[in-house]
Design a protein around this motif. Structure first.
Motif, PDB file in Angstrom:
ATOM      1  N   UNK A  13       0.827  -1.213   0.000  1.00 17.64           N
ATOM      2  CA  UNK A  13       0.000   0.000   0.000  1.00 17.64           C
ATOM      3  C   UNK A  13       0.857   1.256   0.000  1.00 17.64           C
ATOM      4  N   UNK A  14       2.100   1.136   0.478  1.00 15.84           N
ATOM      5  CA  UNK A  14       3.016   2.269   0.430  1.00 15.84           C
ATOM      6  C   UNK A  14       3.316   2.718  -0.990  1.00 15.84           C
ATOM      7  N   UNK A  15       3.145   1.816  -1.957  1.00 18.64           N
ATOM      8  CA  UNK A  15       3.341   2.184  -3.360  1.00 18.64           C
ATOM      9  C   UNK A  15       2.065   2.596  -4.057  1.00 18.64           C
ATOM     10  N   UNK A  16       0.945   2.578  -3.324  1.00 21.61           N
ATOM     11  CA  UNK A  16      -0.348   2.877  -3.939  1.00 21.61           C
ATOM     12  C   UNK A  16      -0.415   4.313  -4.459  1.00 21.61           C
ATOM     13  N   UNK A  17       0.072   5.257  -3.666  1.00 23.47           N
ATOM     14  CA  UNK A  17       0.017   6.660  -4.077  1.00 23.47           C
ATOM     15  C   UNK A  17       0.816   6.880  -5.353  1.00 23.47           C
ATOM     16  N   UNK A 195      -4.874  -5.498  -5.202  1.00 24.13           N
ATOM     17  CA  UNK A 195      -4.794  -4.033  -5.271  1.00 24.13           C
ATOM     18  C   UNK A 195      -5.101  -3.559  -6.694  1.00 24.13           C
ATOM     19  N   UNK A 196      -4.478  -4.199  -7.683  1.00 18.30           N
ATOM     20  CA  UNK A 196      -4.723  -3.807  -9.076  1.00 18.30           C
ATOM     21  C   UNK A 196      -6.175  -4.063  -9.477  1.00 18.30           C
ATOM     22  N   UNK A 197      -6.747  -5.156  -9.006  1.00 20.60           N
ATOM     23  CA  UNK A 197      -8.138  -5.466  -9.331  1.00 20.60           C
ATOM     24  C   UNK A 197      -9.076  -4.398  -8.795  1.00 20.60           C
TER      25      UNK A 197
END
Length: 236
Positions: A13-17, A195-197
């Protein structure tokens, strides 16, 4: 195991932004290029059509990974100008998917019945008035479903940015994997897939809303299969 799962989710989730920044930036650039290049391919000026077609064929016909390496590694050697990794990724995503989107725009505009053009001429509309008030609003309804697919592909393409160390979700998953959790590779990348879904579903929901709005503007009702999320194969 629960502690590990929570740790994996937190790191990915740290890479989500960053993934969202690359996706939104790529979508904005691709949309602008799609409209400009799509309309340019319909220009009466031969030079404009040739230049636009050259752009489309080069960016559709070459590897996205090579394009990324070329912009990030080769361009600085030739020009002395180095893009930040995230910006290099956004530029490549925008240029690549803008080339595909240009064909969507061109095809949608050409799908508008010829009678609409003739009616505009009869009403003495200028070319700009024809396009803005009559042609593009109708073409937009046809563009939205394929652009939905294109934007989801663009989202998935952000994973390539890990090659230039952009800390997006796939990069973060790889950071977890090496060297501490190589035995839990299935769990790590299943979480990444989810996450991608979720992001793909969000894009689909937004684009379906845009489609309904565009259809209402021209007095159309979207077909049920284009409105119901998941019918006929899930996320478009």
């Amino acid at each position: 195991m629960f502690d590990n799962t929570a740790h994996f989710v937190s790191v990915i989730a740290g890479g989500l932004v960053v993934t969202l920044q690359a996706t939104v930036g790529g979508i904005l650039l691709a949309t602008v290029l799609s409209v400009v290049a799509g309309l340019a391919m319909l220009s009466r000026i031969t030079v404009v059509r040739v230049i636009t077609r050259t752009y489309v064929e080069i960016w559709r016909g070459t590897s996205e990974v090579v394009q990324l390496f070329w912009i990030y590694f080769v361009l600085p050697v030739l020009t002395g100008f180095q893009l930040l990794p995230l910006w290099a990724g956004i530029v490549v995503l925008g240029l690549n998917f803008g080339a595909y989107g240009a064909e969507i725009v061109r095809g949608a505009v050409q799908s508008v019945p010829r009678e609409q053009y003739e009616g505009c001429v009869a009403l003495n509309f200028t070319p700009w008035q024809r396009m803005r008030r009559v042609i593009l609003p109708q073409a937009l309804v046809e563009m939205v479903p394929p652009f939905n697919n294109l934007f989801i592909q663009l989202l998935k393409g952000t994973a390539l940015l890990t090659f230039i160390t952009v800390p997006e979700m796939t990069h973060q998953a790889s950071v977890i994997l090496v060297p501490s959790f190589t035995g839990e590779v299935a769990q790590i990348f299943t979480i990444t897939l989810l996450f991608y879904l979720v992001l793909s579903i969000v894009i689909t929901l937004v684009m379906r809303a845009v489609e309904r709005w565009a259809a209402a503007k021209v007095g159309r009702t979207p077909r049920k299969r284009d409105v119901a999320l998941g019918k006929g194969g899930g996320v478009a």
